[in-house]
Design a protein around this motif. Structure first.
Motif, PDB file in Angstrom:
ATOM      1  N   VAL A 155       0.845  -1.196   0.000  1.00 48.22           N
ATOM      2  CA  VAL A 155       0.000   0.000   0.000  1.00 48.22           C
ATOM      3  C   VAL A 155       0.879   1.243   0.000  1.00 48.22           C
ATOM      4  N   TYR A 156       0.552   2.182  -0.883  1.00 49.57           N
ATOM      5  CA  TYR A 156       1.273   3.455  -0.908  1.00 49.57           C
ATOM      6  C   TYR A 156       1.044   4.217   0.398  1.00 49.57           C
ATOM      7  N   THR A 157       2.091   4.877   0.856  1.00 44.31           N
ATOM      8  CA  THR A 157       1.984   5.621   2.110  1.00 44.31           C
ATOM      9  C   THR A 157       1.221   6.935   1.903  1.00 44.31           C
ATOM     10  N   GLN A 158       1.010   7.649   2.999  1.00 48.00           N
ATOM     11  CA  GLN A 158       0.256   8.900   2.956  1.00 48.00           C
ATOM     12  C   GLN A 158       0.977   9.959   2.126  1.00 48.00           C
ATOM     13  N   ASN A 159       2.288  10.022   2.232  1.00 46.37           N
ATOM     14  CA  ASN A 159       3.107  10.960   1.451  1.00 46.37           C
ATOM     15  C   ASN A 159       4.111  10.141   0.651  1.00 46.37           C
ATOM     16  N   PRO A 160       3.674   9.571  -0.466  1.00 49.91           N
ATOM     17  CA  PRO A 160       4.452   8.494  -1.076  1.00 49.91           C
ATOM     18  C   PRO A 160       5.626   8.911  -1.969  1.00 49.91           C
ATOM     19  N   ARG A 161       5.620  10.129  -2.503  1.00 56.78           N
ATOM     20  CA  ARG A 161       6.678  10.432  -3.474  1.00 56.78           C
ATOM     21  C   ARG A 161       8.041  10.482  -2.801  1.00 56.78           C
ATOM     22  N   ILE A 162       8.998   9.767  -3.384  1.00 55.96           N
ATOM     23  CA  ILE A 162      10.391   9.822  -2.929  1.00 55.96           C
ATOM     24  C   ILE A 162      11.198  10.741  -3.850  1.00 55.96           C
ATOM     25  N   THR A 163      11.091  10.516  -5.149  1.00 51.64           N
ATOM     26  CA  THR A 163      11.826  11.335  -6.107  1.00 51.64           C
ATOM     27  C   THR A 163      11.156  11.247  -7.472  1.00 51.64           C
ATOM     28  N   GLY A 164      11.313  12.305  -8.266  1.00 50.26           N
ATOM     29  CA  GLY A 164      10.723  12.349  -9.598  1.00 50.26           C
ATOM     30  C   GLY A 164       9.510  13.256  -9.649  1.00 50.26           C
ATOM     31  N   TYR A 165       9.081  13.555 -10.866  1.00 51.86           N
ATOM     32  CA  TYR A 165       7.943  14.450 -11.069  1.00 51.86           C
ATOM     33  C   TYR A 165       6.633  13.677 -11.036  1.00 51.86           C
ATOM     34  N   VAL A 166       5.645  14.243 -10.333  1.00 53.78           N
ATOM     35  CA  VAL A 166       4.279  13.724 -10.387  1.00 53.78           C
ATOM     36  C   VAL A 166       3.334  14.908 -10.188  1.00 53.78           C
ATOM     37  N   HIS A 167       2.282  14.939 -10.976  1.00 53.19           N
ATOM     38  CA  HIS A 167       1.289  16.001 -10.854  1.00 53.19           C
ATOM     39  C   HIS A 167       0.580  15.879  -9.511  1.00 53.19           C
ATOM     40  N   GLN A 168       0.241  17.001  -8.903  1.00 54.05           N
ATOM     41  CA  GLN A 168      -0.370  16.983  -7.579  1.00 54.05           C
ATOM     42  C   GLN A 168      -1.685  16.211  -7.553  1.00 54.05           C
ATOM     43  N   GLU A 169      -2.478  16.302  -8.616  1.00 55.46           N
ATOM     44  CA  GLU A 169      -3.731  15.542  -8.660  1.00 55.46           C
ATOM     45  C   GLU A 169      -3.446  14.040  -8.642  1.00 55.46           C
ATOM     46  N   SER A 170      -2.426  13.616  -9.394  1.00 53.72           N
ATOM     47  CA  SER A 170      -2.067  12.201  -9.425  1.00 53.72           C
ATOM     48  C   SER A 170      -1.514  11.756  -8.082  1.00 53.72           C
ATOM     49  N   LEU A 171      -0.727  12.617  -7.447  1.00 50.19           N
ATOM     50  CA  LEU A 171      -0.140  12.274  -6.159  1.00 50.19           C
ATOM     51  C   LEU A 171      -1.221  12.017  -5.109  1.00 50.19           C
ATOM     52  N   LYS A 172      -2.264  12.832  -5.132  1.00 48.09           N
ATOM     53  CA  LYS A 172      -3.367  12.649  -4.180  1.00 48.09           C
ATOM     54  C   LYS A 172      -4.063  11.309  -4.411  1.00 48.09           C
ATOM     55  N   ARG A 173      -4.216  10.929  -5.662  1.00 49.86           N
ATOM     56  CA  ARG A 173      -4.878   9.661  -5.974  1.00 49.86           C
ATOM     57  C   ARG A 173      -4.011   8.461  -5.598  1.00 49.86           C
ATOM     58  N   ILE A 174      -2.676   8.606  -5.764  1.00 46.52           N
ATOM     59  CA  ILE A 174      -1.767   7.502  -5.456  1.00 46.52           C
ATOM     60  C   ILE A 174      -1.691   7.250  -3.951  1.00 46.52           C
ATOM     61  N   ALA A 175      -1.711   8.335  -3.153  1.00 49.49           N
ATOM     62  CA  ALA A 175      -1.571   8.207  -1.702  1.00 49.49           C
ATOM     63  C   ALA A 175      -2.613   7.250  -1.132  1.00 49.49           C
ATOM     64  N   ASN A 176      -2.146   6.319  -0.314  1.00 51.00           N
ATOM     65  CA  ASN A 176      -3.016   5.349   0.374  1.00 51.00           C
ATOM     66  C   ASN A 176      -3.776   4.429  -0.585  1.00 51.00           C
ATOM     67  N   SER A 177      -3.316   4.317  -1.808  1.00 48.81           N
ATOM     68  CA  SER A 177      -3.914   3.345  -2.728  1.00 48.81           C
ATOM     69  C   SER A 177      -3.133   2.035  -2.633  1.00 48.81           C
ATOM     70  N   ALA A 178      -3.683   0.995  -3.257  1.00 47.91           N
ATOM     71  CA  ALA A 178      -3.024  -0.317  -3.216  1.00 47.91           C
ATOM     72  C   ALA A 178      -2.054  -0.457  -4.379  1.00 47.91           C
ATOM     73  N   ALA A 179      -0.858  -0.913  -4.080  1.00 53.90           N
ATOM     74  CA  ALA A 179       0.107  -1.239  -5.133  1.00 53.90           C
ATOM     75  C   ALA A 179      -0.018  -2.698  -5.548  1.00 53.90           C
ATOM     76  N   ILE A 180      -0.415  -3.554  -4.603  1.00 51.70           N
ATOM     77  CA  ILE A 180      -0.697  -4.967  -4.907  1.00 51.70           C
ATOM     78  C   ILE A 180      -1.929  -5.400  -4.117  1.00 51.70           C
ATOM     79  N   ASN A 181      -2.909  -5.927  -4.830  1.00 56.08           N
ATOM     80  CA  ASN A 181      -4.078  -6.551  -4.200  1.00 56.08           C
ATOM     81  C   ASN A 181      -4.125  -8.024  -4.570  1.00 56.08           C
TER      82      ASN A 181
END
Length: 854
Positions: free
Chosen positions: A778-804
């Protein structure tokens, strides 16, 4: 003196040959004793696609007939095609190549006297055809080699005196031949320009990629593929001043040369390279294209941000990388918005820019040589002043992964050392022999920075490729920065890469293999191939004074089909083959946790795996799976054309892999067939858009986290010309994120820490599963470590599942939102995929099997 002629070449040049030379080399003085390409091949360049073996034959013929040329084999591809370097210079320079090479390398070493820049030759590397179905570069290499061998033009003779030209005619021989065969077998007479003709539309996977469907133009930095490793070994023997990278693009384009898009430059590269050298060379390309009346453009597209392109890697090695992109005929002639585009026309554009590169390099020779000396002087000085004096990196639990990382460092000629003793930094202890120290003060400091840097702010939001490439994170190795003085142990060389498994004695009871070792899956595969009954532990335990983690393999001596002596010999062989340490035990009674006879040890079934490939499937992701299993595990996987799925007996397989793709060819009966197979006990593994497809087809009951439409009527208007940039900025082109792993799940076996770095280059986002233990990563609450990501995408990624994990009947689907095998270099996450492959059938909705009854 080399033999100059064979009889056929004495017969003169045909009328067509004259036309060829008039087209490609108007008014040039050429030695008629040197065979033209048309005389050698029997057809004019541009009228037919040249097979790689014939191209190599021609280069060797030039070597045979001329003292200006020598051909050297630097390796072989997976399909056993030669990789060659064609060296062209004056006969005197050719005779003393080794002396020139050694003298040139002194330029890169500031501790040695600077050679006389007026006398020292420039080293020019002409690289072509990294993408197999971009063949104009390979054909241009033939003409370039011919011209430099046959020329009697005074200016060109001066080039040869003042330069050593290293030509790599075809960087991707396997892909080139795949496309060459396609184009030639579909060529019409008369030729067909209609873009709908089969000639212009290759079947999957196309010729762009190599044998394993990898894009070699991303591999200079990653050094995964054999072609790249062979090249890098030779490259670092020379460290050229100028390197070309000839490509093709869409048919309706024109021709591109650098400079690339503004604000798309690698921040570690000196601005002088982009602002001065690129600008100076561009004037020569401008002149060359103007002279033949060809259209071109600059500055609008492409970038030098990612360090792994053929046109960007040299910038980090004191050279100048140059990208050329030519509109592609994708065959012999094709309609375009600029009129019919012929293959010969595309070749000529590449040819004139290759020669313009040589011309510019010689005019700028002293600047290039001085730049290379200054580059390394400044790089070492930067490293000395850098706040981080060294990086320390290594995993105490996985020497195989450590050695893989060491191998990568050696590929880039990076200086690094064993630890002099154990080091504790930021609360982590790095063990001597299991970690290394990499000083900042060295010639390869910028490459070291690239491997460890974590940028999060960028001048632009559009990227041609990745915006993050931290290889320490890719390898999943614990690491830290050393801000103060440090001690170095012994220098690491290639001899340190050889696995040294601990010898072990015979046991009459059982053997254990820790799953933390990267090559434990390879050992397991060999155990299963030898029909050796093997179990894996679903719980921790301690035995013989040692603690063992989740996934530890158990091989008991009883219940095997072979004797204890035969078993011991097989295990010794497997240990030598894989480098994995095998530990004998004489008792099943644990000092902590479960005993060896517990039902928490589950028998591992041999994977019978199949992967769908073909139209609609993302070939690069399929290639990564194929490459991983071939080169790291030694396990076959059946690759089935998606069109054949409907009539295939899939019951012989217990695992099916769906990488990214749309799978639109699978109709409702085929989907129901797959769904029934899962329900009957199969393991379905899906990646990225393959996961999206499985969810949308209701093969599984998981959900995607959809983009919420913006219903605001006051949404800001934008100009039409800005629309592409605005929408493109919302794409996740390639960044690294943090997620939390359930290491008690079979998918997490072998991982010792819960936090994991993940590479993401897509917008497939999974909702958390409704099952309490189903969201394994599961992605953490503040998941970005490095690299560019749009803020809207970052909000959607946070706390989502990486593997189900989705349970369907007696089977299960293991759904990845990302690609754990990205470009063959994510050692830190591809064990997740291997765990799904080997342990998938052991996963059930009720947790471990075999619960005790009271």
């Amino acid at each position: 003196m080399k033999k100059l002629l064979t009889f056929v070449y004495c017969l003169g040049i045909s009328a067509i040959s004259f036309a060829q030379n008039d087209y490609f080399f108007p008014k040039k003085q050429l030695n008629s004793a040197i065979p033209t390409p048309e005389q050698f091949f029997g057809y004019g360049i541009g009228s037919h696609h040249t097979r790689h073996d014939k191209l190599v034959e021609y280069m060797r013929e030039l070597d045979r007939v001329s003292d200006r040329v020598t051909v050297q084999k630097i390796g072989e591809t997976n399909e056993h095609r030669e990789q060659i370097i064609v060296t062209i210079s004056t006969p005197d320079n050719i005779k003393r190549l080794e002396e020139i090479r050694k003298e040139h390398l002194t330029i890169t070493d500031p501790s040695k006297p600077m050679p006389d820049t007026k006398k020292a030759p420039a080293i020019i590397w002409l690289g072509y055809n990294v993408h197999g179905n971009e063949p104009s570069g390979g054909e241009a290499s033939i003409l370039t080699a011919y011209y430099l061998t046959a020329t009697e033009d005074p200016e060109a003779l001066g080039w040869l005196k003042d330069a050593v030209i290293l030509m790599e005619p075809v960087i991707n021989p396997d892909g080139r031949d795949r496309h060459t065969h396609w184009a030639n077998m579909h060529k019409g007479d008369p030729m067909v320009a209609d873009a709908n003709d089969r000639e212009h539309n290759e079947v999957w996977p196309g010729g762009r990629t190599n044998h394993y469907w990898f894009d070699l133009n991303r591999d200079w930095y990653l050094a995964v593929n054999v072609e790249s490793r062979n090249r890098l070994a030779f490259y670092h023997q020379w460290l050229p001043n100028v390197v070309t990278d000839f490509h093709e693009m869409g048919t309706n384009a024109s021709h591109f040369f650098e400079p690339t898009k503004e604000n798309a430059e690698n921040p570690l590269v000196p601005k002088y390279v982009y602002k001065e050298l690129n600008g100076r060379f561009a004037k020569y390309f401008e002149q060359a294209m103007n002279e033949i009346g060809s259209l071109y453009y600059t500055k609008e597209s492409f970038d030098n941000f990612y360090p792994g392109y053929g046109s960007s890697y040299p910038d980090l090695e004191g050279g100048l990388g140059l990208l050329f992109e030519q509109a592609s005929s994708r065959g012999h002639v094709q309609e375009s918005q600029n009129g019919d585009l012929t293959f010969g026309f595309t070749v000529r554009n590449q040819l004139v820019n290759a020669l313009a590169t040589v011309r510019a390099s010689l005019v700028e020779k002293e600047n290039l040589l001085k730049h290379q000396r200054n580059f390394f002087s400044e790089t070492i000085a930067q490293g000395q002043k850098f706040a981080t004096k060294a990086y320390i990196i290594g995993d105490a639990n996985d020497q195989s992964r450590n050695r893989a990382f060491w191998d990568l460092l050696l590929q880039h000629n990076i200086e690094f050392y064993h630890l002099a003793g154990d080091v504790t930094e930021n609360g982590s202890t790095f063990k001597k022999g299991k970690a290394v120290v990499i000083p900042s003060a060295q010639q390869q400091f910028l490459m070291v920075r690239s491997i460890f840097d974590r940028p999060t702010t960028f001048a632009d939001s559009l990227f041609y490729d990745a915006s993050a490439w931290n290889l320490a994170l890719a390898y999943g190795l614990p690491h830290a920065e050393l801000k103060g003085a440090f001690q170095k142990g012994e220098h690491i060389t290639k001899t340190d890469l050889k696995p040294t498994p601990t010898p072990f004695t015979k046991s009459n009871y059982a053997y254990l293999i820790e799953w933390t070792d990267y090559y434990a899956p390879k050992a397991l595969n060999q155990l299963l191939d030898n029909q050796i009954l093997t179990k894996t532990s679903f719980k921790k335990f301690g035995i013989g004074g040692k603690e063992y983690g989740y996934g530890t393999l158990l091989v008991s001596v009883q219940k095997q089909k072979i004797t204890s002596d035969e078993l011991y010999q097989k295990l010794k062989q497997i240990s030598q083959n894989t480098g994995v340490t095998i530990e004998p035990v004489s008792t099943g009674f644990s000092t902590s946790g479960i005993d060896l006879g517990s039902n928490s040890f589950q028998t591992v079934k041999k994977p019978q795996a199949m992967m769908l490939v073909g139209g609609g499937v993302t070939s690069s992701e399929a290639g990564e799976v194929w490459h991983l299993l071939d080169t790291k595990i030694g396990m076959p996987i059946t690759k089935v054309e998606v069109y054949n799925f409907a009539r295939l007996n899939i019951n012989r397989y217990n695992t099916i892999v769906l990488v990214g793709g749309n799978y639109a060819v699978l109709d409702k009966p085929a989907i129901q067939k797959l769904k029934a197979w899962v329900a009957n006990g199969g393991t379905l593994i899906t990646l990225k858009t393959g996961t999206e497809w499985a969810i949308k087809q209701e093969i599984v009951k998981e959900k995607l986290r959809e983009i919420k439409p913006d219903s605001s009527r006051n949404k800001a208007r934008i100009n039409y010309e800005d629309l592409q940039a605005s929408e493109g900025a919302k794409q996740t082109g390639g960044a690294i994120f943090e997620a939390e792993l359930d290491i008690t799940s079979p998918i997490g076996f072998g991982f010792t820490g819960k936090k994991l770095a993940i590479y993401r280059n897509n917008n497939t986002i999974l909702e958390l599963s409704t099952g309490a233990a189903n969201s394994v990563l599961v992605y953490t609450q503040n998941p970005r470590i490095t690299g560019y990501v749009h803020q809207e995408s970052l909000k959607r990624i946070a706390n989502s599942a990486a593997i189900n994990i989705s349970y369907e009947g007696n089977g299960r689907a293991i759904l990845f939102s990302d690609d754990p095998n990205f470009r063959g270099t994510w050692f830190g996450t591809n064990k997740l995929f291997l765990n799904a492959l080997f342990f998938g059938s052991n996963i059930s909705s009720g947790g471990q099997f075999g619960a005790e009854e009271e």
